[in-house]
Scaffold this active site. Sequence first.
Site, PDB file in Angstrom:
ATOM      1  CB  ILE A 459      -0.776  -0.146   1.171  1.00 35.42           C
ATOM      2  CG1 ILE A 459      -0.172  -0.078   2.448  1.00 35.42           C
ATOM      3  CG2 ILE A 459      -2.058  -0.950   1.053  1.00 35.42           C
ATOM      4  CD1 ILE A 459      -1.045   0.180   3.819  1.00 35.42           C
ATOM      5  CD  GLN A 629       6.165   3.002   5.660  1.00 35.87           C
ATOM      6  OE1 GLN A 629       5.227   3.711   4.918  1.00 35.87           O
ATOM      7  NE2 GLN A 629       5.692   2.020   6.425  1.00 35.87           N
ATOM      8  N   GLY A 695       5.649   1.608  10.407  1.00 37.71           N
ATOM      9  CA  GLY A 695       4.764   2.360   9.772  1.00 37.71           C
ATOM     10  C   GLY A 695       3.822   2.915  10.920  1.00 37.71           C
ATOM     11  CD  GLU A 696       0.319   1.024  11.804  1.00 37.98           C
ATOM     12  OE1 GLU A 696      -0.132   2.283  11.959  1.00 37.98           O
ATOM     13  OE2 GLU A 696      -0.096   0.090  11.307  1.00 37.98           O
TER      14      GLU A 696
END
Length: 745
Positions: A459, A629, A695-696
């Site tokens: 994604i 990212q 990513g988080e």
Amino acid sequence: MKKQQTGQSMDRVDGRLKVTGGARYFADHHLPDLLYAALVCSPISSGTIKSINTTKALKAPGVADVVSHLNAPPVPGYKNADPGAKDGLKIFKDNRIYSNGQPVAVVLANTLERAVHAASLVEVQYNQETHYTDMNASMDKAFQNNRMKDYLRGEADAWKKAAVTVDATYTIPLEVHNPMELAGIIAHWDTPDTLVLYAKTQGVKNVQDTVKRLFQLPEQNITVHSRFVGGGFGMALRVWPMEVATILAAKKIRKPVKLVITRDQMFTLVGYRPSAIQKLSLGATSDGKLTGITHEAVAVTSPYEDFTEGIVAMSKFMYACPNVNTRYKLVPLNLSTPVWMRGPGEATGAFALESAIDELSYKLNIDPLQLRILNHADTDPEKDLPFSSKYLKEAYELGAEKIGWTNRKATPRSMQEDGMLVGYGMSSGTFGAFRGRATVSATLKSDGSLILQSAAADIGPGTATAMVQIAADVTGIAPSKIQFMLGESAYPFAPQQGGSSTVSTLGSAVTDACKALQQKLASLAVSNVPAFKNATPETIVFEDGQLLKAGGQEKITYESLLQQQQLPEVNVVATSQSGEERKKYSMYSFSVHFTKVHVHPHTGVVRIKHIVSVADAGTIVNTKTARSQMIGGVVGGIGMALTEEAILDHRFGRFVNNNYADYHVPVNADTPPTDVYFINKKDPYINPMGSKGMGEIALIGFAAAVSNAVYHATGKRVRDLPITPDKVLDEKAAQQWKVENKLNT
């Protein structure tokens, strides 16, 4: 020895396709006899459908059909569902309306324009009932979900007995996924029991499994294609009701159907970050040691599904505190179901926790950074386990140096530059470091090229690129000769891309597949190559795409071995998953965000001037994509902190800013110079690469760093996101500024 690939700034392997327009997203596919779908959505927020008149729509040019609960084919999976279970909206099952914007019909036509026009001709009458969309007015409906039980360590509400306390309420609004690529699907029934889908999804296997359950089809009869995804952020983690409606419409019409929803429908059909109210209470000794944390959260869910996430999770283990208790409740409103949004509930919870820690630092007169270090948890206090790795203190030190934390004066509203109030803020972030199960097929061709396949998703982070790098390091094959294929349900199993676990999970499977391939080559050499006949597979060394006999000079390239044996290719399939290490160690990624802001003393406008983000995420596989990212998370964090808020008109339960013009996502002008740094130290236990998710944590905690900087600049504590000028503006201070600048007239 060839240069190690992991840790390098390798360009994306799919970059050329994307920048030249060669990448085909779900909506780019065109099938013969394709029909276009347009949704008819409910203008009411609660009630039932009284009647649907499709006469005018069916007479419109190019219209093939109008599908609704009156004529939709049955969904076999609905029959087996527990009638009382809150397991999602069963589209077109009955005439019930739960939220504004709920699809009530889908119009099919031979062009999109004709479908949209015909949708406006469908006449629907409703029995309207009282709806509830105001969270503050519905708090009496709050309940506790069985999945989220109260947590207690030590004494409950111990903060009340502390020498120094903070007791504050923090709120975040409803935030909406708004990637550039709209949601949708193409559905085509090749036969009455064979279905082909082109989907925007973060997991083709998840789509396959959901459709299998709903339509009672064999897994092999469902094909899902999703090679490229134009931004997911959580909205593509599930199959939504409007996608099921499209599959039903295609089944009824026996032709392929394409649905691409509109921008305003993105607000009602694909989830959102739920609004939440959090009460965060801290207690500490006079020298700054935490003695009690109480974190209570209430968040929104839909009438037909209990959506939960980790809002209170971070408070349980982030700091060394003997007494912690948390509680998490839900308020059902007449809205569609929320979904995980980048940073999930941890981003929501971190805003409250890290803002409260900052507030406590001022009460204690201790530097906010030093207070965090003072309460650093060396082991996980929730699980009572050592961390598999944790370099948070190093991240604090590095970030403070790069932002110039020593320039910060302790007193709020004491720093100015160019007539602007200046503030420095910081916060911490954390998210679980996971490793799931995945399977990879590895095929070595006789020309020396390597093809890897797995039903993973990409994604945006560069999944295929990272996998090529990992495979290159294991095999010694040049990256240019390695291809990683993903996004097809026909490939071996891979989980959804979400929860910062793809590199850890998929990279482990790539490693195991490449090693299994090497062992197969070693056995082949020992059995068939005279120079290796006295060796064993275990003693053969692999280097730079060659097999070397240990202790000797004999060597052979991969391609030469296959060519000698007249083999066009060699294939292995390997499955990889975590083991007992998760029972022995607590595994998390950590981040630190530092911000410097300017605040206009008269208008209250906030401008972020400098950002430093530091990630403790184990081994960095690709520094280029990892930096992207982190910057992407920062941009999302800016939106959470300063601009994003979906506003409802509670009279109708309808969004009033459901467009890019009025729902403000950050743009380039909002994004200042951002410095990203990595600790880049291997986690020795989580996976072969030593890599943890990123990513988080790129977003988690960031909003608090901005809020804390705004307080330092102005002396005004904003606990209600987003931080807009009206919340920042201190009338007394503004008046004084006018006097000082002779603007009082």
